[in-house]
Design a protein around this motif. Structure first.
Motif, mmCIF file in Angstrom:
data_model
loop_
_atom_site.group_PDB
_atom_site.id
_atom_site.type_symbol
_atom_site.label_atom_id
_atom_site.label_comp_id
_atom_site.label_asym_id
_atom_site.label_seq_id
_atom_site.Cartn_x
_atom_site.Cartn_y
_atom_site.Cartn_z
ATOM 1 N N MET A 615 0.834 -1.212 0.000
ATOM 2 C CA MET A 615 0.000 0.000 0.000
ATOM 3 C C MET A 615 0.867 1.261 0.000
ATOM 4 O O MET A 615 0.547 2.250 -0.667
ATOM 5 N N GLY A 616 1.972 1.236 0.736
ATOM 6 C CA GLY A 616 2.885 2.370 0.723
ATOM 7 C C GLY A 616 3.476 2.602 -0.650
ATOM 8 O O GLY A 616 3.592 3.757 -1.109
ATOM 9 N N ASN A 619 0.896 4.205 -2.975
ATOM 10 C CA ASN A 619 0.766 5.647 -2.727
ATOM 11 C C ASN A 619 1.877 6.426 -3.422
ATOM 12 O O ASN A 619 1.645 7.521 -3.959
ATOM 13 N N LYS A 620 3.090 5.878 -3.410
ATOM 14 C CA LYS A 620 4.209 6.530 -4.091
ATOM 15 C C LYS A 620 3.976 6.583 -5.605
ATOM 16 O O LYS A 620 4.493 7.464 -6.287
ATOM 17 N N ARG A 621 3.205 5.634 -6.110
ATOM 18 C CA ARG A 621 2.921 5.577 -7.545
ATOM 19 C C ARG A 621 1.654 6.358 -7.902
ATOM 20 O O ARG A 621 1.073 6.148 -8.962
ATOM 21 N N ARG A 622 1.202 7.213 -7.018
ATOM 22 C CA ARG A 622 0.003 8.034 -7.218
ATOM 23 C C ARG A 622 -1.273 7.190 -7.263
ATOM 24 O O ARG A 622 -2.264 7.557 -7.883
ATOM 25 N N GLY A 623 -1.211 6.039 -6.631
ATOM 26 C CA GLY A 623 -2.386 5.174 -6.597
ATOM 27 C C GLY A 623 -3.332 5.558 -5.471
ATOM 28 O O GLY A 623 -2.933 6.158 -4.476
ATOM 29 N N ARG A 624 -4.604 5.221 -5.629
ATOM 30 C CA ARG A 624 -5.622 5.446 -4.597
ATOM 31 C C ARG A 624 -6.189 4.088 -4.187
ATOM 32 O O ARG A 624 -6.865 3.424 -4.986
ATOM 33 N N VAL A 625 -5.884 3.691 -2.968
ATOM 34 C CA VAL A 625 -6.373 2.400 -2.470
ATOM 35 C C VAL A 625 -7.862 2.512 -2.178
ATOM 36 O O VAL A 625 -8.294 3.383 -1.421
ATOM 37 N N LEU A 626 -8.652 1.635 -2.790
ATOM 38 C CA LEU A 626 -10.109 1.693 -2.648
ATOM 39 C C LEU A 626 -10.649 0.700 -1.633
ATOM 40 O O LEU A 626 -11.760 0.864 -1.123
ATOM 41 N N GLY A 627 -9.858 -0.361 -1.371
ATOM 42 C CA GLY A 627 -10.358 -1.347 -0.418
ATOM 43 C C GLY A 627 -9.423 -2.527 -0.284
ATOM 44 O O GLY A 627 -8.488 -2.703 -1.069
ATOM 45 N N GLU A 637 -6.471 -9.208 -0.836
ATOM 46 C CA GLU A 637 -6.539 -8.541 -2.132
ATOM 47 C C GLU A 637 -6.676 -7.038 -1.912
ATOM 48 O O GLU A 637 -7.584 -6.586 -1.215
ATOM 49 N N ILE A 638 -5.752 -6.278 -2.491
ATOM 50 C CA ILE A 638 -5.799 -4.817 -2.414
ATOM 51 C C ILE A 638 -6.320 -4.285 -3.740
ATOM 52 O O ILE A 638 -5.792 -4.632 -4.802
ATOM 53 N N VAL A 639 -7.366 -3.469 -3.688
ATOM 54 C CA VAL A 639 -7.954 -2.883 -4.892
ATOM 55 C C VAL A 639 -7.605 -1.403 -4.920
ATOM 56 O O VAL A 639 -7.800 -0.686 -3.928
ATOM 57 N N ALA A 640 -7.074 -0.942 -6.038
ATOM 58 C CA ALA A 640 -6.650 0.460 -6.130
ATOM 59 C C ALA A 640 -6.818 0.965 -7.552
ATOM 60 O O ALA A 640 -6.795 0.188 -8.509
ATOM 61 N N ASP A 641 -6.999 2.280 -7.692
ATOM 62 C CA ASP A 641 -6.933 2.961 -8.982
ATOM 63 C C ASP A 641 -5.551 3.588 -9.094
ATOM 64 O O ASP A 641 -5.093 4.258 -8.145
ATOM 65 N N ILE A 642 -4.905 3.406 -10.237
ATOM 66 C CA ILE A 642 -3.528 3.877 -10.386
ATOM 67 C C ILE A 642 -3.290 4.285 -11.834
ATOM 68 O O ILE A 642 -3.822 3.645 -12.756
ATOM 69 N N PRO A 643 -2.537 5.361 -12.071
ATOM 70 C CA PRO A 643 -2.224 5.741 -13.453
ATOM 71 C C PRO A 643 -1.465 4.630 -14.173
ATOM 72 O O PRO A 643 -0.571 4.003 -13.591
ATOM 73 N N GLN A 644 -1.826 4.389 -15.417
ATOM 74 C CA GLN A 644 -1.208 3.285 -16.157
ATOM 75 C C GLN A 644 0.298 3.462 -16.300
ATOM 76 O O GLN A 644 1.040 2.481 -16.292
ATOM 77 N N MET A 645 0.766 4.697 -16.412
ATOM 78 C CA MET A 645 2.198 4.908 -16.579
ATOM 79 C C MET A 645 2.987 4.464 -15.345
ATOM 80 O O MET A 645 4.176 4.146 -15.431
ATOM 81 N N GLU A 646 2.329 4.382 -14.187
ATOM 82 C CA GLU A 646 3.008 3.965 -12.967
ATOM 83 C C GLU A 646 3.086 2.446 -12.834
ATOM 84 O O GLU A 646 3.728 1.930 -11.921
#
Length: 691
Positions: A615-616, A619-627, A637-646
């Motif tokens: 999870m840390g 966050n460094k990759r500009r991701g948003r952990v959703l659950g 299972e960690i679900v997150a939205d993250i920019p594809q370039m990351e």
């Protein structure tokens, strides 16, 4: 090689962590069975199964190889699989043909991430398994520690069938828990010996656990157990075979492949306890009647088979590796490819020992073999007869998520590179190539960075074509955030007819971000004739394909043509198209243009202990952990939205954080406005490329 009936066949996959000793074990088995006259070594590049230059150079297995052994009147088809996670597709192909598995654990390294992955795959494919603790000739190897760790993970089903006898820190023999006897090596022979006193408590503990497992196989056995009746060795072995085949008991044995100790006993145990194909079930669909066909490896039924792996070698040609599901396949048989609806004549029938084809007279149900040069046959295809066209389900292969851009080093080898990659893709289903026309690049997908590097190496060594791998460009989009009102006049006079087009347009954000643009005309009084509207539309279409900000496709723009003028002689469709292009570029840049970056929905499955680190990193990759969703078995299972370039390079980083146990998958979700620093970086890169 002799012909073997179904009950005399064992199909065994060797699984485990990379470097645990699977290939060395396969080599020791081959030596003991008489296939080779000397023991090959992985470090020397002389092993039977690591025959490819890529494997000999890297000293690791990157593809599954088959080594059929003849042992005490039985045929054991050994499937030596890679241990590194990048080549999991090869492992999955092998498991679709296996009826049992031997998980190799290094006695010094202990239970590793690959051990757990191998266990999970056996659970997925419902395969009975044994565990072979290798490297017991090494001083600090600990069999008991491995057993304790396995028991902590998987419970009482872990059952040592043998455990080592050591003297002066050397591995000199083993105790057979089933027969309660001691054995030691005297040269190449195994002789009986007394069991050292310090090992008796372990023998008592392990034997009692086996007897309890035997008692649980039937009510009659349970009654005898409670009455204090002792079971004979034959009774114990018969009951254990049933327990091993249904997965309720997992035998553990020690040994050393380098000095060939414990391997003889392992081969015997494979014959005694592992199931023959006819003890397992397989069913397909009869395409003529649409009824379920229970093949079940019955040699008396109509012949059918499926291709579990394709071997494409520039030197030995194409081989389709098959498992016979029913009937008997013979040379000169005609087989019908149910998937492709074509017939082929078998010609010669082979089994492969590494990369060496050996002719055989016939293959019975459950056996593994190879057919050469089948027309358009691919991995997963079903082979049968026109009279009984049996279609078997395709094996599930892991989806690749690691990708890079690629190109041929020499431009005149573009076609050769495409053909070579097609051959590799036919052999390895976890390799995908995609034409990313938006960003003018070709993408290659694999299971990890090592996988892609091996593919590049194969292309150079086997197909003599060099491929360059690069960081891929991300599919950004361009749009606007404000409204602009512009006028553009295209006027050109060069003798004769000139060019004249004049438009006044408004540009604003559209409500629909899924389409490039929305064209609306609000012209009053015929200042722009209707016959020029299509030209304006074409101009907009051309501009949206490559935006003025950084050259990426445009989305979500509403373009309104509300005024303009024309010349009765000099106006033309081309003139109005050019005027529209000029107006678009001017209006787009005046309406606060921004870049949109693709956002993916990412799912990461990791051990509970690694969730904080993962999870840390997100966050460094500009991701948003959703659950976070508990998966059972100590995984989350960690679900997150993250920019594809990351996502680039995430495969390697995730394995580093989790010790190789973490897995991930993702799919495109939407576009979002990129941060200012990312936008500026892309704009500068586009300007540099344009210059």
């Amino acid at each position: 090689m002799n012909v073997y009936t179904t009950d005399k066949i064992r199909n065994i996959a060797l699984l485990g962590h990379g470097g645990a000793g699977k290939t060395s074990l396969a080599e020791a088995m081959a030596y003991l069975s008489g296939i080779t006259s000397r023991l090959g070594r992985v470090d020397d590049g002389t092993s039977l199964s690591d025959f490819g230059k890529k494997e000999q150079k890297r000293k690791i297995s990157v593809s599954t190889s088959v080594i059929p052994l003849e042992w005490e009147g039985y045929k054991i088809n050994i499937l030596d699989t890679p241990g590194f996670f990048d080549f999991v597709g090869e492992v999955e192909e092998a498991l679709s043909a296996a009826d049992g598995a031997v998980i190799v654990v290094n006695g010094k390294a202990g239970v590793e991430a690959g051990t757990k992955r191998a266990w999970d795959l056996c659970e997925k494919y419902k395969l009975p398994r044994m565990i072979f603790v290798s490297g017991m000739d090494v001083d600090n190897a600990s069999f008991r520690q491995v057993v304790d760790d396995l028991t902590a993970l998987y419970g009482k089903k872990i059952a040592p069938f043998k455990f080592p006898i050591r003297k002066d820190e050397k591995f000199i023999g083993y105790v057979n828990v089933v027969s309660e006897t001691g054995n030691r090596w005297s040269g190449k022979e195994v002789v009986s010996c007394d069991i050292p006193d310090y090992l008796n408590p372990y023998l008592e503990k392990y034997h009692e656990a086996l007897v309890e497992s035997v008692a649980e196989t039937s009510e009659e056995m349970m009654e005898r157990y409670f009455e204090g009746d002792e079971f004979s060795v034959d009774e114990i072995r018969a009951a254990l075979k049933h327990s091993v085949c249904d997965g309720s008991v997992v035998p553990v044995s020690p040994g050393s492949s380098i000095v060939i100790q414990g391997v003889y006993a392992l081969l015997d145990d494979i014959v005694k306890y592992m199931p023959s194909p006819d003890m397992r079930q397989i069913a397909g669909i009869n395409r003529k009647t649409n009824e379920i066909y229970q093949a079940n490896y019955d040699f008396s039924k109509a012949k059918s088979a499926y291709i579990y792996k394709t071997m494409m070698d520039p030197f030995i040609g194409k081989y389709s590796l098959i498992k016979v599901c029913s009937g008997i396949i013979k040379p000169d048989d005609t087989v019908y490819n149910v998937e492709r609806e074509v017939e082929d004549k078998v010609g010669k029938l082979y089994v492969l020992q590494g990369n060496k084809p050996i002719e055989v007279k016939e293959l019975h149900a459950g056996d593994l073999g190879a057919l050469a040069k089948l027309t358009d046959a691919r991995t997963g295809d079903s082979l049968a007869t026109r009279a009984f066209p049996i279609l078997y389900g395709k094996n599930e292969i892991s989806k690749p998520y690691t990708y890079k851009a690629y190109k041929a080093k020499n431009k005149d080898e573009i076609d050769k590179l495409a053909q070579s990659l097609a051959k590799i893709g036919a052999e390895d289903l976890t390799v995908k190539t995609v034409n990313d026309s938006e960003n003018r690049q070709m993408l290659i997908y694999g299971m990890g960075d090592l996988h892609l590097d091996v593919i590049a190496s194969r292309l150079l060594n086997e197909y003599k074509v060099e491929m360059i791998l690069e960081k891929p460009r991300v599919a950004f989009r361009e749009t606007i955030r404000k409204t602009s009102d512009v006028e553009y006049k295209h006027k050109k006079q060069s003798g004769g007819h000139g060019q004249y087009g004049h438009v006044k347009m408004r540009f604003s954000p559209s409500d629909d971000m899924t389409v490039p643009y929305e064209f609306v005309q609000e012209v009053v009084g015929g200042t722009v004739p209707k016959n020029y509207y299509p030209a304006v539309d074409k101009g907009l279409q051309e501009c949206c394909a490559k935006g003025p900000l950084a050259g990426y496709p445009v989305v979500g723009v509403k373009a309104v043509l509300y005024d303009g003028s024309y010349h009765p002689v000099d106006s033309s469709e081309m003139a109005f198209k050019i005027a529209t292009v000029g107006a678009f570029k001017k209006g787009f840049m005046a309406a606060s243009p921004v870049l949109l970056e693709p956002i993916v929905s990412l799912k990461v499955v990791v051990d509970d202990a690694n969730t904080g680190d993962v999870m840390g990193d997100l966050n460094k990759r500009r991701g948003r952990v959703l659950g976070m969703n508990p998966q059972g078995g100590g995984k989350t299972e960690i679900v997150a939205d993250i920019p594809q370039m990351e996502i680039y390079g995430y495969s390697t980083d995730l394995r580093s954080m989790t010790g190789g146990t973490g897995t991930f998958s993702y799919e495109f979700a939407r576009y979002e406005q990129a941060p200012a620093d990312i936008c500026q970086k892309e704009i500068d890169a586009a300007a540099k490329e344009e210059a």
